[in-house]
Design an enzyme around this catalytic site. Structure first.
Site, PDB file in Angstrom:
ATOM      1  N   ASP A 254      -3.330   8.266   7.704  1.00  0.00           N
ATOM      2  CA  ASP A 254      -4.174   7.405   8.532  1.00  0.00           C
ATOM      3  C   ASP A 254      -3.263   6.733   9.562  1.00  0.00           C
ATOM      4  O   ASP A 254      -2.168   7.239   9.836  1.00  0.00           O
ATOM      5  CB  ASP A 254      -4.968   6.401   7.682  1.00  0.00           C
ATOM      6  CG  ASP A 254      -4.083   5.434   6.904  1.00  0.00           C
ATOM      7  OD1 ASP A 254      -2.872   5.314   7.207  1.00  0.00           O
ATOM      8  OD2 ASP A 254      -4.599   4.769   5.984  1.00  0.00           O
TER       9      ASP A 254
ATOM     10  N   HIS B 216      -0.280   4.752   7.104  1.00  0.00           N
ATOM     11  CA  HIS B 216       0.360   5.260   5.900  1.00  0.00           C
ATOM     12  C   HIS B 216       0.848   6.692   6.059  1.00  0.00           C
ATOM     13  O   HIS B 216       0.100   7.553   6.534  1.00  0.00           O
ATOM     14  CB  HIS B 216      -0.605   5.157   4.723  1.00  0.00           C
ATOM     15  CG  HIS B 216      -1.115   3.768   4.518  1.00  0.00           C
ATOM     16  ND1 HIS B 216      -2.370   3.363   4.941  1.00  0.00           N
ATOM     17  CD2 HIS B 216      -0.527   2.690   3.952  1.00  0.00           C
ATOM     18  CE1 HIS B 216      -2.520   2.074   4.650  1.00  0.00           C
ATOM     19  NE2 HIS B 216      -1.432   1.648   4.052  1.00  0.00           N
TER      20      HIS B 216
ATOM     21  N   SER C 120       0.804  -1.220   0.000  1.00  0.00           N
ATOM     22  CA  SER C 120       0.000   0.000   0.000  1.00  0.00           C
ATOM     23  C   SER C 120       0.837   1.270   0.000  1.00  0.00           C
ATOM     24  O   SER C 120       0.326   2.340  -0.320  1.00  0.00           O
ATOM     25  CB  SER C 120      -0.941   0.009   1.211  1.00  0.00           C
ATOM     26  OG  SER C 120      -0.211  -0.132   2.417  1.00  0.00           O
TER      27      SER C 120
END
Length: 348
Positions: free
Chosen positions: A312, A315, A37
């Site tokens: 978040d 990340h 991610s």
């Protein structure tokens, strides 16, 4: 705000203000991106998974809005793509229909890791092994476009950006309620198993024509905000990441000796991001998060996003991505990139 936090903000300002600008032709003809991610730019959008970021407030500072990037704006590899002189970002494998694949493809997938089962408690993802299969498909298509006599010469010049392994810990080893690895391996044994599997994928990329490898180490995963209180970091997780990093750096030395014409470098993400990941957890995150640690859809994030290391609870914000990308591209000290940085790698 304490002195350490103020120092962090000063460092961010200096690094972002000194961001490099590349002018002219790209320094490499193509970039192929493998990872999770931290690099995903849309591959997970249509998968049956909770690990996706194709909704607001993700992308609030990206020109096209939410794309599947797990941050407010650019990822580190987006910024490195800019630094290398590209006038566009590398497309996700899931959306290459109208793209020039000869210039590269992004295979990264949120929640994915080196091991096939990693992250699957959240739903589907594209493991490193499957990313390799996707790359074989792309190489075949490029061979058709360029001709079998030219494809290897082309691929030899490309940058291979590999940033994976975090989820093998955060979404595998340190989730014993979902995965058995913590009971089967101690920290060192698990790192050995991960590195051995990772080496098979790197060798496979080499056999497909890869020669310039940029391998990113793990950050201080024990300091991500998810599940933490105050400024608490979990040292067991940080230690595990550093063990993995040391073994990955050793792979760089080994493959630089064993694989003809190849050049591997190691980016020491843990050192580069250490100051940002050890700040007061209360000021780290920017968006409102749910139980998964990801942003709640359509909730307004903070306004001072440049002051928050994380967007978040997992990340980094674009600002941290800028710091990491600039330090990986043009390392001011040798500890950040071994045995050289990306700017020197691409000139070889």
């Amino acid at each position: 705000m304490d002195c350490e936090a103020k120092l962090w903000l000063l460092v961010l300002f200096l690094f972002s203000s000194a961001m490099h600008c590349a002018i002219g032709e790209p320094q490499v003809p193509c970039i192929f991106i493998f990872g999770d991610s931290l690099s995903d730019n849309g591959n997970n959008n249509d998968l049956a998974t909770d690990a996706k970021a194709n909704y607001k407030p993700y992308g609030i500072d990206f020109p096209d809005g939410p794309t599947g990037r797990f941050t407010n704006g650019l990822t580190s590899v987006d910024i490195i793509t800019d630094l290398l002189g590209f006038d566009h970002y590398i497309p996700p494998y899931a959306n290459t229909k109208d793209s020039n694949i000869v210039e590269g493809v992004n295979y990264a997938s949120g929640a994915a890791g080196i091991r096939n089962e990693t992250g699957t408690h959240m739903g589907q993802d594209i493991s490193m092994g499957l990313q390799l299969e996707h790359h074989k498909d792309i190489v075949s298509q490029i061979s058709t476009k360029l001709g079998s006599d030219k494809v290897q010469q082309h691929l030899n010049k490309c940058l291979y950006y590999v940033n994976t392994g975090s989820n093998d810990y955060l979404n595998n080893y340190f989730l014993p309620q979902h995965y058995p690895t913590n009971g089967k391996y101690n920290t060192n044994q698990y790192a050995v198993a991960l590195i051995q599997e990772h080496m098979t994928y790197l060798k496979a990329l080499y056999e497909l024509g890869a020669r310039k490898f940029s391998l990113f180490g793990l950050s201080l995963i024990g300091c991500v905000p998810h599940g933490k209180n105050g400024s608490l970091c979990i040292e067991e997780q940080n230690t595990a990441a550093l063990v993995f990093n040391n073994k990955l750096k050793a792979v760089v030395d080994r493959f630089n000796k064993e694989l003809p014409d190849a050049k591997f470098i190691f980016i020491n993400t843990a050192i580069i991001t250490e100051n940002s990941f050890k700040q007061d957890i209360k000021i780290l995150t920017c968006c409102k998060v749910g139980s998964s640690g990801q942003c709640i859809p359509n909730e307004e994030p903070c306004l001072d996003r440049n002051l928050h290391p994380f967007f978040d609870e997992f990340h980094p914000s674009e600002m941290v991505n800028k710091v990491l990308a600039n330090m990986a591209y043009d390392a001011p000290v040798p500890a950040f990139a071994y045995p050289m940085d990306i700017s020197h790698l691409v000139k070889l």
